[in-house]
Motif scaffolding. Structure first.
Motif, PDB file in Angstrom:
ATOM      1  N   LEU A  55      41.421  35.941  35.404  1.00  0.00           N
ATOM      2  CA  LEU A  55      40.436  36.877  34.862  1.00  0.00           C
ATOM      3  C   LEU A  55      39.877  36.375  33.539  1.00  0.00           C
ATOM      4  CD1 LEU A  55      42.188  40.270  35.672  1.00  0.00           C
ATOM      5  CD2 LEU A  55      39.954  39.533  36.543  1.00  0.00           C
ATOM      6  N   THR A  56      40.748  35.902  32.665  1.00  0.00           N
ATOM      7  CA  THR A  56      40.299  35.368  31.373  1.00  0.00           C
ATOM      8  C   THR A  56      39.409  34.156  31.558  1.00  0.00           C
ATOM      9  OG1 THR A  56      42.316  36.171  30.279  1.00  0.00           O
ATOM     10  CG2 THR A  56      41.077  34.438  29.158  1.00  0.00           C
ATOM     11  N   LEU A  57      39.796  33.260  32.464  1.00  0.00           N
ATOM     12  CA  LEU A  57      38.998  32.059  32.712  1.00  0.00           C
ATOM     13  C   LEU A  57      37.663  32.398  33.370  1.00  0.00           C
ATOM     14  CD1 LEU A  57      41.803  29.642  33.958  1.00  0.00           C
ATOM     15  CD2 LEU A  57      40.689  29.649  31.726  1.00  0.00           C
ATOM     16  N   CYS A  58      37.665  33.392  34.263  1.00  0.00           N
ATOM     17  CA  CYS A  58      36.419  33.817  34.914  1.00  0.00           C
ATOM     18  C   CYS A  58      35.433  34.406  33.897  1.00  0.00           C
ATOM     19  CB  CYS A  58      36.709  34.856  35.995  1.00  0.00           C
ATOM     20  SG  CYS A  58      37.408  34.192  37.520  1.00  0.00           S
ATOM     21  N   ILE A  59      35.958  35.148  32.943  1.00  0.00           N
ATOM     22  CA  ILE A  59      35.101  35.809  31.957  1.00  0.00           C
ATOM     23  C   ILE A  59      34.605  34.827  30.903  1.00  0.00           C
ATOM     24  CG2 ILE A  59      35.067  37.541  30.113  1.00  0.00           C
ATOM     25  CD1 ILE A  59      37.054  39.178  31.844  1.00  0.00           C
ATOM     26  N   LEU A  60      35.471  33.931  30.447  1.00  0.00           N
ATOM     27  CA  LEU A  60      35.099  33.019  29.369  1.00  0.00           C
ATOM     28  C   LEU A  60      34.328  31.794  29.865  1.00  0.00           C
ATOM     29  CD1 LEU A  60      38.309  32.987  27.137  1.00  0.00           C
ATOM     30  CD2 LEU A  60      36.176  34.228  26.750  1.00  0.00           C
ATOM     31  N   PHE A  61      34.626  31.331  31.060  1.00  0.00           N
ATOM     32  CA  PHE A  61      34.038  30.084  31.524  1.00  0.00           C
ATOM     33  C   PHE A  61      33.109  30.291  32.723  1.00  0.00           C
ATOM     34  CE2 PHE A  61      37.980  28.773  29.346  1.00  0.00           C
ATOM     35  CZ  PHE A  61      37.418  27.987  28.359  1.00  0.00           C
ATOM     36  N   HIS A  62      33.592  29.978  33.911  1.00  0.00           N
ATOM     37  CA  HIS A  62      32.738  30.034  35.104  1.00  0.00           C
ATOM     38  C   HIS A  62      33.407  30.884  36.177  1.00  0.00           C
ATOM     39  CE1 HIS A  62      30.226  28.846  38.449  1.00  0.00           C
ATOM     40  NE2 HIS A  62      29.436  28.192  37.633  1.00  0.00           N
ATOM     41  N   PRO A  63      32.841  32.050  36.532  1.00  0.00           N
ATOM     42  CA  PRO A  63      33.497  32.966  37.478  1.00  0.00           C
ATOM     43  C   PRO A  63      33.848  32.334  38.823  1.00  0.00           C
ATOM     44  CG  PRO A  63      31.664  34.053  36.406  1.00  0.00           C
ATOM     45  CD  PRO A  63      31.587  32.614  36.009  1.00  0.00           C
ATOM     46  N   LEU A  64      32.906  31.588  39.403  1.00  0.00           N
ATOM     47  CA  LEU A  64      33.129  31.056  40.742  1.00  0.00           C
ATOM     48  C   LEU A  64      34.228  30.008  40.750  1.00  0.00           C
ATOM     49  CD1 LEU A  64      32.361  30.871  43.714  1.00  0.00           C
ATOM     50  CD2 LEU A  64      30.606  29.199  43.096  1.00  0.00           C
ATOM     51  N   TYR A  65      34.142  29.022  39.877  1.00  0.00           N
ATOM     52  CA  TYR A  65      35.100  27.919  39.891  1.00  0.00           C
ATOM     53  C   TYR A  65      36.493  28.386  39.455  1.00  0.00           C
ATOM     54  CZ  TYR A  65      31.474  24.494  40.859  1.00  0.00           C
ATOM     55  OH  TYR A  65      30.479  23.774  41.472  1.00  0.00           O
ATOM     56  N   ALA A  66      36.548  29.306  38.498  1.00  0.00           N
ATOM     57  CA  ALA A  66      37.846  29.820  38.055  1.00  0.00           C
ATOM     58  C   ALA A  66      38.489  30.678  39.138  1.00  0.00           C
ATOM     59  CB  ALA A  66      37.678  30.624  36.771  1.00  0.00           C
ATOM     60  N   PHE A  94      43.171  34.592  50.315  1.00  0.00           N
ATOM     61  CA  PHE A  94      42.308  33.692  49.542  1.00  0.00           C
ATOM     62  C   PHE A  94      40.949  34.337  49.260  1.00  0.00           C
ATOM     63  CE2 PHE A  94      39.029  30.448  49.260  1.00  0.00           C
ATOM     64  CZ  PHE A  94      39.560  29.540  48.354  1.00  0.00           C
ATOM     65  N   ILE A  95      40.352  34.926  50.291  1.00  0.00           N
ATOM     66  CA  ILE A  95      39.021  35.516  50.145  1.00  0.00           C
ATOM     67  C   ILE A  95      39.044  36.758  49.268  1.00  0.00           C
ATOM     68  CG2 ILE A  95      37.179  36.722  51.392  1.00  0.00           C
ATOM     69  CD1 ILE A  95      37.566  34.770  53.683  1.00  0.00           C
ATOM     70  N   THR A  96      39.980  37.667  49.538  1.00  0.00           N
ATOM     71  CA  THR A  96      40.001  38.925  48.785  1.00  0.00           C
ATOM     72  C   THR A  96      40.307  38.693  47.310  1.00  0.00           C
ATOM     73  OG1 THR A  96      42.332  39.288  49.398  1.00  0.00           O
ATOM     74  CG2 THR A  96      40.657  40.300  50.801  1.00  0.00           C
ATOM     75  N   PHE A  97      41.211  37.765  47.009  1.00  0.00           N
ATOM     76  CA  PHE A  97      41.542  37.493  45.606  1.00  0.00           C
ATOM     77  C   PHE A  97      40.374  36.805  44.901  1.00  0.00           C
ATOM     78  CE2 PHE A  97      43.482  35.058  42.128  1.00  0.00           C
ATOM     79  CZ  PHE A  97      44.192  36.066  41.501  1.00  0.00           C
ATOM     80  N   SER A  98      39.792  35.794  45.541  1.00  0.00           N
ATOM     81  CA  SER A  98      38.649  35.088  44.945  1.00  0.00           C
ATOM     82  C   SER A  98      37.494  36.045  44.685  1.00  0.00           C
ATOM     83  CB  SER A  98      38.174  33.959  45.867  1.00  0.00           C
ATOM     84  OG  SER A  98      39.171  33.004  46.066  1.00  0.00           O
ATOM     85  N   LEU A  99      37.215  36.900  45.653  1.00  0.00           N
ATOM     86  CA  LEU A  99      36.094  37.828  45.535  1.00  0.00           C
ATOM     87  C   LEU A  99      36.320  38.810  44.386  1.00  0.00           C
ATOM     88  CD1 LEU A  99      33.407  38.376  46.957  1.00  0.00           C
ATOM     89  CD2 LEU A  99      34.583  40.010  48.426  1.00  0.00           C
ATOM     90  N   GLY A 100      37.541  39.318  44.276  1.00  0.00           N
ATOM     91  CA  GLY A 100      37.853  40.253  43.203  1.00  0.00           C
ATOM     92  C   GLY A 100      37.721  39.623  41.831  1.00  0.00           C
ATOM     93  N   MET A 101      38.263  38.412  41.657  1.00  0.00           N
ATOM     94  CA  MET A 101      38.178  37.716  40.371  1.00  0.00           C
ATOM     95  C   MET A 101      36.744  37.353  40.022  1.00  0.00           C
ATOM     96  SD  MET A 101      41.330  37.688  39.368  1.00  0.00           S
ATOM     97  CE  MET A 101      41.436  39.266  40.235  1.00  0.00           C
ATOM     98  N   ALA A 104      34.797  40.426  38.857  1.00  0.00           N
ATOM     99  CA  ALA A 104      35.195  40.757  37.487  1.00  0.00           C
ATOM    100  C   ALA A 104      34.503  39.843  36.483  1.00  0.00           C
ATOM    101  CB  ALA A 104      36.707  40.663  37.342  1.00  0.00           C
ATOM    102  N   GLY A 105      34.418  38.562  36.815  1.00  0.00           N
ATOM    103  CA  GLY A 105      33.802  37.595  35.907  1.00  0.00           C
ATOM    104  C   GLY A 105      32.326  37.816  35.687  1.00  0.00           C
ATOM    105  N   ILE A 106      31.585  38.115  36.752  1.00  0.00           N
ATOM    106  CA  ILE A 106      30.128  38.253  36.609  1.00  0.00           C
ATOM    107  C   ILE A 106      29.730  39.588  35.985  1.00  0.00           C
ATOM    108  CG2 ILE A 106      29.683  36.735  38.573  1.00  0.00           C
ATOM    109  CD1 ILE A 106      28.932  39.244  40.182  1.00  0.00           C
ATOM    110  N   LEU A 107      30.627  40.573  35.994  1.00  0.00           N
ATOM    111  CA  LEU A 107      30.289  41.880  35.432  1.00  0.00           C
ATOM    112  C   LEU A 107      30.318  41.892  33.902  1.00  0.00           C
ATOM    113  CD1 LEU A 107      32.068  44.431  37.809  1.00  0.00           C
ATOM    114  CD2 LEU A 107      29.625  43.954  37.610  1.00  0.00           C
ATOM    115  N   VAL A 108      30.954  40.885  33.308  1.00  0.00           N
ATOM    116  CA  VAL A 108      31.049  40.845  31.845  1.00  0.00           C
ATOM    117  C   VAL A 108      29.860  40.087  31.268  1.00  0.00           C
ATOM    118  CG1 VAL A 108      32.413  40.074  29.867  1.00  0.00           C
ATOM    119  CG2 VAL A 108      33.553  40.982  31.887  1.00  0.00           C
ATOM    120  N   ARG A 109      29.031  40.780  30.501  1.00  0.00           N
ATOM    121  CA  ARG A 109      27.928  40.130  29.795  1.00  0.00           C
ATOM    122  C   ARG A 109      28.333  39.770  28.384  1.00  0.00           C
ATOM    123  NH1 ARG A 109      27.303  44.861  32.488  1.00  0.00           N
ATOM    124  NH2 ARG A 109      25.990  45.866  30.926  1.00  0.00           N
TER     125      ARG A 109
END
Length: 292
Positions: A55-66, A94-101, A104-109
């Protein structure tokens, strides 16, 4: 008005984020294997994940790759290397966890806005756990899995799965995802990115919800959820492909987990070392240019 522009990383930076997320989350999964669960009546309290890492990596860096890196890390270090790979049925997780993370990442502006971060984290966790709950209920209703509940009472599946859903969301979700992420993201934002040779996300750029949750994302999400459901149904119907269970733990004992932990730790340290070295080289180049 601030001009909107997408947060950009180079391809090598995206790969570094991917490997870092994969190794760190894979490493954390090893430690969850060592933490015992606590049974309180019908409720089992267990540490399912340290989701604050992706979650931290998705928000700070790149949501998809993290997000994808973390999900793959769980499969590689938490299942393949321990001899616990369940084949095609792992696609659902794999899909449900990736999708959830990712959501979360793209919702943070603005990573400095704790309310925004909290809403994004809980939204991502709800997507992840809700999809898993829907799949579990579907397997019972279709009849490919038996439910240990009140015999003859169809509503009991809703109660059992509902309790499990809220247990995962409120226990592991709050303690090991929401609270650490709320603490880490604002504190690390703007500090860790330059150390790793990256620019922080622009927290002044504002996007509306319609721009973030696009029809394309919704369609992709629905398709992925459908794939997750189908593959899990196939796995439970004895149409499981790619199962790999060599029983490493039974052969070598629980000490084998520490070998996997060592491998994940080495990859994480090596990746961070490369990122720090690249950042140092960039700084040296800028210093030489300024002197010149």
């Amino acid at each position: 008005m601030t001009k909107k522009s997408a947060y950009q990383l180079t391809q090598s930076q995206k790969m570094m984020v991917f490997i870092l997320s994969m190794s760190l989350y894979g490493l954390s999964n090893m430690f969850t294997e060592l933490i015992p669960s606590v049974q309180l009546g019908v409720i089992e309290l267990s540490v399912e994940y340290f989701a604050f890492i992706p979650l931290t990596l998705c928000i700070l860096f790149h949501p998809l790759y993290a997000a994808v890196g973390a999900a793959l890390g769980e499969i590689i270090f938490g299942e393949l290397m321990l001899g616990q790979f369940g084949g095609i049925g792992e696609i659902e997780k794999f899909i449900t966890f990736s999708l959830g993370m990712y959501i979360a990442g793209i919702l943070v502006r603005n990573p400095l806005n704790r309310l925004q971060v909290g809403i994004a984290v809980m939204s991502g966790l709800i997507v992840h756990h809700l999809l898993g709950t829907i799949v579990d209920m579907g397997k019972v209703w279709v009849g490919i899995e038996e439910l240990e509940a009140v015999e003859g009472l169809a509503q009991s599946v809703l109660i059992v799965e509902g309790v499990a859903f809220f247990n995962d969301l409120l226990f592991s979700g709050i303690l090991f995802a929401l609270l650490p992420t709320l603490y880490l993201v604002p504190r690390l934002y703007g500090k860790i990115e330059p150390l790793l040779g990256m620019k922080p996300r622009d927290n002044k750029v504002q996007y509306s919800l319609n721009e973030l949750i696009t029809p394309r994302l919704v369609v992709i999400g629905v398709v992925l959820a459908a794939i997750a459901i189908v593959t899990e149904f196939m796995a439970e119907s004895d149409i499981n492909i790619g199962v790999w269970e060599p029983d490493f733990l039974e052969t070598f004992g629980d000490a084998f987990i520490w070998i996997v932990i060592g491998v994940a730790a080495i990859i994480a340290i090596f990746t961070i070392g490369i990122m720090l070295n690249k950042s140092k080289n960039k700084k040296n180049v800028r210093d030489v240019s300024n002197v010149g």
